[in-house]
Design a protein around this motif. Structure first.
Motif, mmCIF file in Angstrom:
data_model
loop_
_atom_site.group_PDB
_atom_site.id
_atom_site.type_symbol
_atom_site.label_atom_id
_atom_site.label_comp_id
_atom_site.label_asym_id
_atom_site.label_seq_id
_atom_site.Cartn_x
_atom_site.Cartn_y
_atom_site.Cartn_z
ATOM 1 N N PHE A 134 0.855 -1.182 0.000
ATOM 2 C CA PHE A 134 0.000 0.000 0.000
ATOM 3 C C PHE A 134 0.895 1.238 0.000
ATOM 4 C CE2 PHE A 134 -2.620 3.162 2.223
ATOM 5 C CZ PHE A 134 -3.760 3.106 1.442
ATOM 6 N N THR A 180 -7.078 1.371 -3.154
ATOM 7 C CA THR A 180 -7.702 0.647 -2.047
ATOM 8 C C THR A 180 -8.094 -0.762 -2.461
ATOM 9 O OG1 THR A 180 -8.565 2.700 -1.132
ATOM 10 C CG2 THR A 180 -9.608 0.686 -0.386
ATOM 11 N N SER A 209 -5.066 -3.038 -3.009
ATOM 12 C CA SER A 209 -4.425 -3.379 -1.738
ATOM 13 C C SER A 209 -5.249 -4.389 -0.958
ATOM 14 C CB SER A 209 -4.207 -2.126 -0.893
ATOM 15 O OG SER A 209 -3.290 -1.276 -1.523
#
Length: 69
Positions: free
Chosen positions: A4, A51, A54
């Protein structure tokens, strides 16, 4: 496995903040506002993509030597 990217999140947040500030200061027409909204949607899509990728990879920020990545 990709990690991330907190740095990318910060850069995108800075861009969003700059757009919001510009809207408050400089928007004088619907066309101008529409262009800023397009840029905001692009930034939000980048957040969503980051997002989702990840979460799908099971990667989350990690802290190493007081640096979160």
């Amino acid at each position: 496995m990709t990690q991330f990217d907190v740095g990318l999140v910060h850069r995108l947040a800075d861009q969003m903040e700059g757009l919001a500030s510009n809207i408050k200061k400089h928007v004088n027409s619907p066309n101008q506002l529409n262009e800023d909204i397009k840029q905001m949607k692009s930034i939000l899509n980048s957040f969503q993509t980051l997002t989702n990728s990840s979460e799908n990879n099971g990667t989350y920020p990690i802290a190493k030597d007081n640096d979160v990545r």
